[in-house]
Design a protein around this motif. Structure first.
Motif, PDB file in Angstrom:
ATOM      1  N   ASP A 137      40.273  17.270  -3.181  1.00  0.00           N
ATOM      2  CA  ASP A 137      39.906  17.291  -1.761  1.00  0.00           C
ATOM      3  C   ASP A 137      40.880  18.108  -0.908  1.00  0.00           C
ATOM      4  O   ASP A 137      40.744  18.165   0.306  1.00  0.00           O
ATOM      5  CB  ASP A 137      39.749  15.874  -1.211  1.00  0.00           C
ATOM      6  N   GLY A 138      41.881  18.733  -1.537  1.00  0.00           N
ATOM      7  CA  GLY A 138      42.812  19.600  -0.827  1.00  0.00           C
ATOM      8  C   GLY A 138      44.172  18.994  -0.537  1.00  0.00           C
ATOM      9  O   GLY A 138      45.107  19.699  -0.148  1.00  0.00           O
ATOM     10  N   ARG A 139      44.304  17.690  -0.713  1.00  0.00           N
ATOM     11  CA  ARG A 139      45.621  17.067  -0.502  1.00  0.00           C
ATOM     12  C   ARG A 139      46.613  17.566  -1.537  1.00  0.00           C
ATOM     13  O   ARG A 139      46.249  17.852  -2.671  1.00  0.00           O
ATOM     14  CB  ARG A 139      45.528  15.549  -0.606  1.00  0.00           C
ATOM     15  N   GLU A 140      47.866  17.664  -1.129  1.00  0.00           N
ATOM     16  CA  GLU A 140      48.957  17.965  -2.051  1.00  0.00           C
ATOM     17  C   GLU A 140      49.961  16.845  -1.939  1.00  0.00           C
ATOM     18  O   GLU A 140      50.004  16.127  -0.940  1.00  0.00           O
ATOM     19  CB  GLU A 140      49.600  19.302  -1.706  1.00  0.00           C
ATOM     20  N   GLY A 141      50.772  16.683  -2.959  1.00  0.00           N
ATOM     21  CA  GLY A 141      51.749  15.613  -2.917  1.00  0.00           C
ATOM     22  C   GLY A 141      52.721  15.697  -4.062  1.00  0.00           C
ATOM     23  O   GLY A 141      52.872  16.735  -4.716  1.00  0.00           O
ATOM     24  N   VAL A 142      53.353  14.565  -4.318  1.00  0.00           N
ATOM     25  CA  VAL A 142      54.357  14.472  -5.363  1.00  0.00           C
ATOM     26  C   VAL A 142      54.280  13.073  -5.978  1.00  0.00           C
ATOM     27  O   VAL A 142      53.900  12.108  -5.307  1.00  0.00           O
ATOM     28  CB  VAL A 142      55.773  14.762  -4.789  1.00  0.00           C
ATOM     29  N   ILE A 143      54.610  13.002  -7.247  1.00  0.00           N
ATOM     30  CA  ILE A 143      54.740  11.687  -7.891  1.00  0.00           C
ATOM     31  C   ILE A 143      56.116  11.174  -7.492  1.00  0.00           C
ATOM     32  O   ILE A 143      57.131  11.753  -7.874  1.00  0.00           O
ATOM     33  CB  ILE A 143      54.588  11.784  -9.421  1.00  0.00           C
ATOM     34  N   ASN A 144      56.131  10.115  -6.690  1.00  0.00           N
ATOM     35  CA  ASN A 144      57.418   9.652  -6.186  1.00  0.00           C
ATOM     36  C   ASN A 144      58.004   8.495  -6.983  1.00  0.00           C
ATOM     37  O   ASN A 144      59.159   8.145  -6.783  1.00  0.00           O
ATOM     38  CB  ASN A 144      57.333   9.295  -4.700  1.00  0.00           C
ATOM     39  N   ARG A 145      57.213   7.921  -7.899  1.00  0.00           N
ATOM     40  CA  ARG A 145      57.740   6.834  -8.731  1.00  0.00           C
ATOM     41  C   ARG A 145      56.856   6.674  -9.952  1.00  0.00           C
ATOM     42  O   ARG A 145      55.654   6.920  -9.906  1.00  0.00           O
ATOM     43  CB  ARG A 145      57.762   5.525  -7.933  1.00  0.00           C
ATOM     44  N   GLU A 146      57.463   6.263 -11.035  1.00  0.00           N
ATOM     45  CA  GLU A 146      56.714   5.939 -12.256  1.00  0.00           C
ATOM     46  C   GLU A 146      57.155   4.563 -12.718  1.00  0.00           C
ATOM     47  O   GLU A 146      58.299   4.177 -12.527  1.00  0.00           O
ATOM     48  CB  GLU A 146      56.969   6.978 -13.349  1.00  0.00           C
ATOM     49  N   SER A 147      56.208   3.836 -13.290  1.00  0.00           N
ATOM     50  CA  SER A 147      56.502   2.493 -13.753  1.00  0.00           C
ATOM     51  C   SER A 147      55.907   2.314 -15.147  1.00  0.00           C
ATOM     52  O   SER A 147      54.720   2.017 -15.284  1.00  0.00           O
ATOM     53  CB  SER A 147      55.913   1.465 -12.779  1.00  0.00           C
ATOM     54  N   PRO A 148      56.727   2.528 -16.194  1.00  0.00           N
ATOM     55  CA  PRO A 148      56.215   2.363 -17.555  1.00  0.00           C
ATOM     56  C   PRO A 148      56.010   0.898 -17.902  1.00  0.00           C
ATOM     57  O   PRO A 148      56.745   0.030 -17.442  1.00  0.00           O
ATOM     58  CB  PRO A 148      57.293   2.980 -18.442  1.00  0.00           C
ATOM     59  N   GLY A 149      54.998   0.652 -18.708  1.00  0.00           N
ATOM     60  CA  GLY A 149      54.727  -0.675 -19.236  1.00  0.00           C
ATOM     61  C   GLY A 149      54.408  -0.553 -20.717  1.00  0.00           C
ATOM     62  O   GLY A 149      54.623   0.493 -21.320  1.00  0.00           O
ATOM     63  N   PHE A 150      53.870  -1.591 -21.283  1.00  0.00           N
ATOM     64  CA  PHE A 150      53.505  -1.568 -22.699  1.00  0.00           C
ATOM     65  C   PHE A 150      52.241  -0.735 -22.866  1.00  0.00           C
ATOM     66  O   PHE A 150      51.165  -1.107 -22.413  1.00  0.00           O
ATOM     67  CB  PHE A 150      53.295  -2.993 -23.220  1.00  0.00           C
ATOM     68  N   CYS A 151      52.366   0.435 -23.455  1.00  0.00           N
ATOM     69  CA  CYS A 151      51.260   1.354 -23.742  1.00  0.00           C
ATOM     70  C   CYS A 151      50.648   1.995 -22.494  1.00  0.00           C
ATOM     71  O   CYS A 151      49.493   2.411 -22.511  1.00  0.00           O
ATOM     72  CB  CYS A 151      50.176   0.679 -24.565  1.00  0.00           C
ATOM     73  N   PHE A 152      51.389   2.081 -21.392  1.00  0.00           N
ATOM     74  CA  PHE A 152      50.881   2.770 -20.207  1.00  0.00           C
ATOM     75  C   PHE A 152      52.057   3.176 -19.318  1.00  0.00           C
ATOM     76  O   PHE A 152      53.177   2.694 -19.476  1.00  0.00           O
ATOM     77  CB  PHE A 152      49.912   1.895 -19.402  1.00  0.00           C
ATOM     78  N   VAL A 153      51.776   4.072 -18.383  1.00  0.00           N
ATOM     79  CA  VAL A 153      52.702   4.360 -17.288  1.00  0.00           C
ATOM     80  C   VAL A 153      51.884   4.481 -16.007  1.00  0.00           C
ATOM     81  O   VAL A 153      50.850   5.143 -15.978  1.00  0.00           O
ATOM     82  CB  VAL A 153      53.565   5.625 -17.538  1.00  0.00           C
ATOM     83  N   MET A 154      52.308   3.783 -14.978  1.00  0.00           N
ATOM     84  CA  MET A 154      51.666   3.853 -13.667  1.00  0.00           C
ATOM     85  C   MET A 154      52.425   4.888 -12.850  1.00  0.00           C
ATOM     86  O   MET A 154      53.650   4.838 -12.749  1.00  0.00           O
ATOM     87  CB  MET A 154      51.707   2.502 -12.961  1.00  0.00           C
ATOM     88  N   LEU A 155      51.683   5.847 -12.290  1.00  0.00           N
ATOM     89  CA  LEU A 155      52.269   6.897 -11.465  1.00  0.00           C
ATOM     90  C   LEU A 155      51.902   6.651 -10.012  1.00  0.00           C
ATOM     91  O   LEU A 155      50.728   6.456  -9.689  1.00  0.00           O
ATOM     92  CB  LEU A 155      51.750   8.266 -11.912  1.00  0.00           C
ATOM     93  N   PHE A 156      52.891   6.648  -9.144  1.00  0.00           N
ATOM     94  CA  PHE A 156      52.697   6.419  -7.717  1.00  0.00           C
ATOM     95  C   PHE A 156      52.829   7.755  -7.006  1.00  0.00           C
ATOM     96  O   PHE A 156      53.861   8.416  -7.096  1.00  0.00           O
ATOM     97  CB  PHE A 156      53.718   5.416  -7.200  1.00  0.00           C
ATOM     98  N   ILE A 157      51.781   8.140  -6.307  1.00  0.00           N
ATOM     99  CA  ILE A 157      51.692   9.439  -5.647  1.00  0.00           C
ATOM    100  C   ILE A 157      51.795   9.238  -4.143  1.00  0.00           C
ATOM    101  O   ILE A 157      51.211   8.293  -3.601  1.00  0.00           O
ATOM    102  CB  ILE A 157      50.351  10.111  -5.991  1.00  0.00           C
ATOM    103  N   ILE A 158      52.521  10.135  -3.488  1.00  0.00           N
ATOM    104  CA  ILE A 158      52.517  10.179  -2.027  1.00  0.00           C
ATOM    105  C   ILE A 158      52.056  11.583  -1.634  1.00  0.00           C
ATOM    106  O   ILE A 158      52.563  12.577  -2.150  1.00  0.00           O
ATOM    107  CB  ILE A 158      53.886   9.818  -1.420  1.00  0.00           C
ATOM    108  N   ASP A 159      51.021  11.646  -0.788  1.00  0.00           N
ATOM    109  CA  ASP A 159      50.472  12.959  -0.433  1.00  0.00           C
ATOM    110  C   ASP A 159      51.139  13.506   0.821  1.00  0.00           C
ATOM    111  O   ASP A 159      51.983  12.847   1.437  1.00  0.00           O
ATOM    112  CB  ASP A 159      48.944  12.918  -0.308  1.00  0.00           C
ATOM    113  N   ASN A 160      50.765  14.717   1.206  1.00  0.00           N
ATOM    114  CA  ASN A 160      51.405  15.412   2.314  1.00  0.00           C
ATOM    115  C   ASN A 160      51.143  14.752   3.670  1.00  0.00           C
ATOM    116  O   ASN A 160      51.784  15.112   4.657  1.00  0.00           O
ATOM    117  CB  ASN A 160      51.017  16.888   2.348  1.00  0.00           C
ATOM    118  N   ALA A 161      50.240  13.796   3.733  1.00  0.00           N
ATOM    119  CA  ALA A 161      49.989  13.057   4.974  1.00  0.00           C
ATOM    120  C   ALA A 161      50.675  11.689   4.968  1.00  0.00           C
ATOM    121  O   ALA A 161      50.526  10.909   5.907  1.00  0.00           O
ATOM    122  CB  ALA A 161      48.491  12.889   5.187  1.00  0.00           C
ATOM    123  N   GLY A 162      51.390  11.377   3.884  1.00  0.00           N
ATOM    124  CA  GLY A 162      52.089  10.099   3.785  1.00  0.00           C
ATOM    125  C   GLY A 162      51.279   8.984   3.161  1.00  0.00           C
ATOM    126  O   GLY A 162      51.740   7.846   3.078  1.00  0.00           O
TER     127      GLY A 162
END
Length: 87
Positions: free
Chosen positions: A16-41
């Motif tokens: 949809d045109g948003r840009e951002g960065v992965i600001n945190r990752e949270s690994p678990g058993f057999c997965f990783v959760m990625l937390f994204i913050i976009d250019n609008a916050g």
């Protein structure tokens, strides 16, 4: 980069045109959760799973190669749950 799996700090963009960065990752058993913050916050998440399809918000891609030596940036889908053609 993080001390984790190396996702923190990666640039991302959404269809949809948003840009951002992965600001945190949270690994678990057999997965990783990625937390994204976009250019609008705004925040979003994508979960990469080793056993089964990825989940979370679809439409995100990540920059896996910055532009260098005349070559363009390279982007790949962030998660196999996108079911979209490559951008």
């Amino acid at each position: 980069m993080s001390d984790g799996m190396g996702w923190t700090g990666k640039r991302v963009k959404h269809v949809d045109g948003r840009e951002g960065v992965i600001n945190r990752e949270s690994p678990g058993f057999c997965f990783v959760m990625l937390f994204i913050i976009d250019n609008a916050g705004n925040t979003d998440t994508v979960q990469l799973n080793t056993n089964g399809p990825d989940t979370g918000s679809a439409g995100w891609s990540w920059c896996y190669r910055d532009a260098q030596d005349g070559e363009p940036e390279a982007w790949g889908w962030l998660g196999d749950h996108n079911n979209m053609a490559a951008a």
